[in-house]
Write an enzyme that holds these catalytic residues in place. Structure first.
Site, mmCIF file in Angstrom:
data_model
loop_
_atom_site.group_PDB
_atom_site.id
_atom_site.type_symbol
_atom_site.label_atom_id
_atom_site.label_comp_id
_atom_site.label_asym_id
_atom_site.label_seq_id
_atom_site.Cartn_x
_atom_site.Cartn_y
_atom_site.Cartn_z
ATOM 1 C CG HIS A 45 -1.662 -1.237 1.469
ATOM 2 N ND1 HIS A 45 -2.899 -1.535 0.940
ATOM 3 C CD2 HIS A 45 -1.288 -2.333 2.183
ATOM 4 C CE1 HIS A 45 -3.262 -2.741 1.339
ATOM 5 N NE2 HIS A 45 -2.301 -3.255 2.081
ATOM 6 C CB SER A 72 12.394 22.068 -15.910
ATOM 7 O OG SER A 72 11.566 23.207 -16.046
ATOM 8 C CE LYS A 78 10.732 19.547 -12.093
ATOM 9 N NZ LYS A 78 10.058 18.622 -11.196
ATOM 10 C CD GLU A 133 8.033 11.441 -15.515
ATOM 11 O OE1 GLU A 133 7.341 12.016 -14.683
ATOM 12 O OE2 GLU A 133 8.840 12.031 -16.249
#
Ligand code: ARG
Length: 460
Positions: A159, A280, A286, A293
């Site tokens: 979880h 970024s 970043k 992803e």
């Protein structure tokens, strides 16, 4: 380039409409089957010669013509006009254009329906081998990382809440298991792929005495299909292949998700090398895990490929229907996506390090030793259900006092359960718990050593 018209043109009263021609063509997709189409045609022609349906000389001309065509496609010097619909018609027309009469005999006893089924099976056989190699490389990289940095004690999660402690190597080998099942699934699918449909004709076979076993043997198939109707109607092997791709995508997506989380500021468990991150355009600080992803994102596309195929085949009347031409887009797309994702996954695994110091710093937060404490009480004769309640209360006490279980004084522990003695502390902390794992397949050092040895041998 061939100037011959389409093979079925004589039956029509007029030329095909341009819009229809563009709509029906699959050449732009199935041109990648050229090599297999030609190998199938040479095997077919050889069989026709052996069965005395064409002469030796005609076979020789066909073989030479097809070999030349293959070489020119390969070199990029032969580009087909999409007017030829598909790779089967394009190659045949080109051959007839080059060698004339003998070329017109190639399609004896054959239909594009058994031909396309053959081509896809030949292509898939190679693709399965390639994907199997890709899978093995990812496994090897995971095992390498597990060997190098597998000794870090880290929390495991259920979880996404801290659960029990375990070695990082054990965590990594979990993915090796998943990918192993994928390899087995591919190998199993290959058994059903590696059967020749050639000679099934359009649907019901041929009145000519073709030797189906001969073409199957030439092309390295293990057997021939038993039923011509099934052989021309069947795309199960495509669906099965794409299902395995979807399963691989799912496994990679779960790895990606874990590692995206693990590489976040909040976790800081792993560091992915700069070469595999992006920045970024606006936020100068970043470092984003975009490759992971994309692996996660592309999984959706592969599920889509599977749904497209399943839906396309649903309710199709036997046998061949043009709907089935759409299979190639889905199958190729799934295979290409998976090949790229596996290559990327291997590179990322190779270029990722566990941040042992950061992991150990927060390791004893989250009471991952609570289960082991309950098991310690079981060793003292306390029923597990009772032990669970006792430890639950102790954890609540710790939360009040803002401390970990190992910091509770002995008398507090003994108040909760008189069976507890001073050795209890050897059962507490994530590091101690990990050292005590006894069950086969659990997250401890002894088990990891065995499993690393197993995988190194398996993957050698
Ligand atoms: N291009 C077709 C396909 O990929 C080949 C088979 C065509 N057969 C037919 N009877 N129209 O499915």
């Amino acid at each position: 380039m061939a100037t011959s018209e389409k093979s079925w043109q004589s039956r029509m009263s007029k030329d095909q409409d341009d819009l229809a021609a563009a709509f029906v063509e699959s050449l732009s997709v199935d041109v990648r089957l050229a090599k297999y189409d030609i190998a199938g045609s040479i095997a077919h022609a050889q069989m026709l010669a052996d069965c005395k349906l064409i002469t030796r000389d005609e076979f020789r001309q066909i073989k030479q013509g097809l070999t030349d065509i293959a070489a020119e496609i390969d070199a990029g010097t032969l580009v087909f006009d999409k007017r030829f619909e598909d790779i089967h018609m394009a190659v045949e027309a080109e051959l007839i254009d080059r060698i004339g009469e003998a070329g017109k005999k190639l399609h004896t006893g054959r239909s594009r329906n058994d031909q396309v089924a053959l081509d896809m099976r030949l292509w898939m056989r190679d693709e399965i081998a390639t994907l199997g190699e890709h899978l093995a490389v990812v496994q090897q990289e995971l095992v390498r990382l597990a060997e190098k940095q597998g000794g870090v004690v880290m929390p495991t999660y259920t979880h996404l809440q801290r659960a029990q402690p375990g070695l990082s190597g054990h965590y990594l080998l979990a993915f090796v298991e998943m990918l192993q099942r994928d390899r087995e699934r591919l190998a199993d699918a290959a058994k059903r792929v590696n059967i020749s449909p050639l000679g099934s004709g359009a649907v019901a076979g041929s009145t000519l005495e073709l030797d189906r076993r001969a073409t199957a043997a030439t092309l390295g198939f293990a057997d021939i299909t038993r039923n011509s109707i099934d052989s021309t109607a069947d795309r199960d092997f495509c669906i099965e292949f794409v299902f395995v791709c979807a399963m691989i995508a799912q496994h990679l997506s779960r790895l990606a998700e874990d590692w995206i989380i693990f590489s976040s500021q909040e976790f800081g468990f792993i560091r992915i090398d700069d070469a595999f991150c992006t920045g970024s355009s606006m936020m100068p600080q970043k470092r984003n895990p975009d490759m992971l992803e994309l692996i996660r994102g592309r999984c959706g596309g592969v599920y889509g490929n599977l749904m497209a195929l399943l839906t396309m085949m649903k309710g199709l009347p036997l046998t061949y229907n043009r709907d089935m031409q759409e299979d190639k887009k889905q199958v190729f797309d799934a295979a290409d996506t998976i090949a790229a994702c596996l290559a990327m996954a291997a590179a990322i695994v190779k270029n990722t390090t566990f941040n042992a110091e950061r992991i150990s710093r927060g390791l004893d937060e989250g009471f991952t030793d609570a289960t082991a404490l309950a098991e310690y009480l079981v060793g003292k004769g306390v029923p597990f259900r009772t032990a669970h309640q006792i430890v639950g209360r102790l954890v609540a006490q710790c939360e009040q006092a803002n401390c970990v279980l190992a910091k509770l004084p002995l008398d507090t522990l003994q108040q909760a359960c008189p069976q507890i003695d001073e050795h209890v502390y050897e059962h507490l902390t994530a590091v101690n718990v990990t050292a005590r794992y006894a069950t086969e397949g659990s997250a401890g050092e002894k088990q990891l050593k065995q499993q690393l040895a197993f995988w190194k041998e398996q993957l050698a």
